[in-house]
Enzyme design. Structure first.
Site, PDB file in Angstrom:
ATOM      1  N   LYS A  70       0.802  -1.226   0.000  1.00 60.97           N
ATOM      2  CA  LYS A  70       0.000   0.000   0.000  1.00 60.97           C
ATOM      3  C   LYS A  70       0.833   1.274   0.000  1.00 60.97           C
ATOM      4  CE  LYS A  70      -4.043  -1.832  -0.246  1.00 60.97           C
ATOM      5  NZ  LYS A  70      -4.969  -1.551  -1.325  1.00 60.97           N
ATOM      6  N   SER A 130      -2.493 -12.686   4.665  1.00 55.05           N
ATOM      7  CA  SER A 130      -3.122 -12.665   3.328  1.00 55.05           C
ATOM      8  C   SER A 130      -2.195 -13.326   2.304  1.00 55.05           C
ATOM      9  CB  SER A 130      -3.514 -11.243   2.904  1.00 55.05           C
ATOM     10  OG  SER A 130      -2.426 -10.521   2.372  1.00 55.05           O
TER      11      SER A 130
HETATM   12  C1  LIG Z   1      -2.556  -7.415   3.878  1.00 55.25           C
HETATM   13  C2  LIG Z   1      -3.280  -7.120   2.611  1.00 55.25           C
HETATM   14  N1  LIG Z   1      -3.352  -8.055   1.690  1.00 55.25           N
HETATM   15  C3  LIG Z   1      -4.005  -7.852   0.522  1.00 55.25           C
HETATM   16  C4  LIG Z   1      -4.650  -6.675   0.238  1.00 55.25           C
HETATM   17  C5  LIG Z   1      -5.416  -6.512  -1.054  1.00 55.25           C
HETATM   18  O1  LIG Z   1      -4.916  -5.572  -1.957  1.00 55.25           O
HETATM   19  P1  LIG Z   1      -5.850  -4.670  -2.868  1.00 55.25           P
HETATM   20  O2  LIG Z   1      -6.470  -3.618  -2.004  1.00 55.25           O
HETATM   21  O3  LIG Z   1      -4.948  -4.061  -3.890  1.00 55.25           O
HETATM   22  O4  LIG Z   1      -6.920  -5.522  -3.488  1.00 55.25           O
HETATM   23  C6  LIG Z   1      -4.585  -5.675   1.192  1.00 55.25           C
HETATM   24  C7  LIG Z   1      -5.301  -4.430   0.969  1.00 55.25           C
HETATM   25  O5  LIG Z   1      -5.598  -3.671   1.841  1.00 55.25           O
HETATM   26  C8  LIG Z   1      -3.873  -5.902   2.402  1.00 55.25           C
HETATM   27  O6  LIG Z   1      -3.802  -4.947   3.348  1.00 55.25           O
END
Ligand SMILES: Cc1ncc(COP(=O)(O)O)c(C=O)c1O
Length: 322
Positions: free
Chosen positions: A44, A265
């Site tokens: 991010k 994630s």
């Molecule tokens: C830890 C984590 N994994 C995956 C994502 C997913 O990414 P995106 O917002 O680009 O779909 C985020 C988004 O906030 C995240 O904080």
């Protein structure tokens, strides 16, 4: 590598590493892109910089003018990335986040100088979004960047993450990433498909009503406007659903088998990659690029690497770590 003039120049250019030992198919390679290496610790940082720079080039924000307030609902990493960018550029950041977030996350935001506004914990990130939208209406002088509805989010990935992957791993056949705002999938997916239309783009999401931090189910009542506006449904080749327990199991495997200390994630996304690899027919080779959104540090209090898997899974239902 030349000396950077500012920490903001250190955003992006993250490394990729082979983790094919986790692949269940000998013809399928796994390569992870480590977004936790960004200066504030996640994918991010790229989005935060892109959102702020777009508002500056649109004349909405002006670096150095006192009293400018940024507002963002975030369940984590975007807030921290924005707090870094806001601090370096002299903006005041207000972050709306659910009351039941982990202590690490709250502390990190405070360390970077963000102001925290709490939304009801039981309403999760959807509740934070609703509250921020209301606050933005009540305070028209606060600027809401709104990563869920701002094309500068995927545009940051289209400009940076996508080209880095194509340059470093042109043999990629599949991109797999978690779906939160959908910015990563939209930006990187579009860039890669423009280079090679045969590349498949797979999204990982939790089942409706279950939580994997950072990810969301599109069946949970909120579809990010950028996903609809930029043709997300047409861009994605597949969506695969991964449950919290499996995410935690694969997060552990990434550490024990590949030495990667990454966030939960990433475990979910790698679990999706394992599923994808099993579906690739015998004799066909493939290279799956797995986006790792962040590292493990912020999730230590979840016990993911230390506690009984049943206890960790239960705990993750009640606390938002990120
Ligand atoms: C830890 C984590 N994994 C995956 C994502 C997913 O990414 P995106 O917002 O680009 O779909 C985020 C988004 O906030 C995240 O904080």
């Amino acid at each position: 590598m030349p000396v950077a003039r500012s920490v903001l120049e250190l955003i992006g250019e993250t490394p990729m590493v082979e983790v094919s030992q986790l692949s269940p198919n000998p013809n399928v390679r796994f390569v992870v892109k480590l977004e936790g290496r960004n200066p504030a610790g996640s994918v991010k940082d790229r989005v935060a910089l892109s959102l702020v720079e777009q508002a500056e080039s649109d004349g909405i924000l002006e670096p150095g003018r006192p009293g400018q307030v940024l507002l963002e609902p975030t369940s984590g990493n975007t807030g921290i990335g924005l707090a870094l960018v806001a601090r370096m550029k002299g903006y005041h950041l207000k972050v709306v986040l659910p009351a039941n977030v982990s202590v690490e996350r709250r502390q990190l935001l405070e360390v970077w100088g963000a102001e925290i506004i709490e939304s009801p914990g039981e309403e999760g990130s959807n509740g934070a979004i609703t509250m921020a939208l209301r606050l933005a209406q009540e305070h028209p002088d606060w600027h809401m960047l709104y990563q869920y509805g701002n094309p500068a989010n995927p545009a940051g990935h289209y400009r940076t993450t996508g080209p880095e992957i194509w340059r470093d791993c042109p043999e990629v056949t599949h991109l797999i990433a978690g779906l939160g705002t959908s910015g990563t999938l939209l930006g990187v997916g579009r860039y890669l498909k423009e280079q090679n239309p045969k590349i498949e783009v797979w999204a990982v999401e939790p089942p409706a009503g279950e939580r994997v931090d950072g990810l969301r189910s599109l069946d949970d009542g909120y579809v990010p406007p950028i996903f609809e506006q930029l043709g997300g449904a047409q861009l994605l080749d597949r969506k695969t659903v991964v449950r919290p327990r499996e995410s935690i199991e694969v997060t552990r495997r990434l550490l024990t088998e590949a030495g990667l200390f990454v966030g939960i994630s990433t475990g979910a996304v790698a679990a999706g990659a394992i599923r994808c690899a099993k579906q690739i027919p015998d004799g066909v080779s493939a290279v799956i690029v797995i986006i790792s959104a962040d590292d493990g540090w912020k999730y230590l209090s979840s016990g993911t690497w230390t506690d009984d898997i049943d206890v960790v899974t239960k705990r993750a239902e009640n606390t938002i770590y990120f």
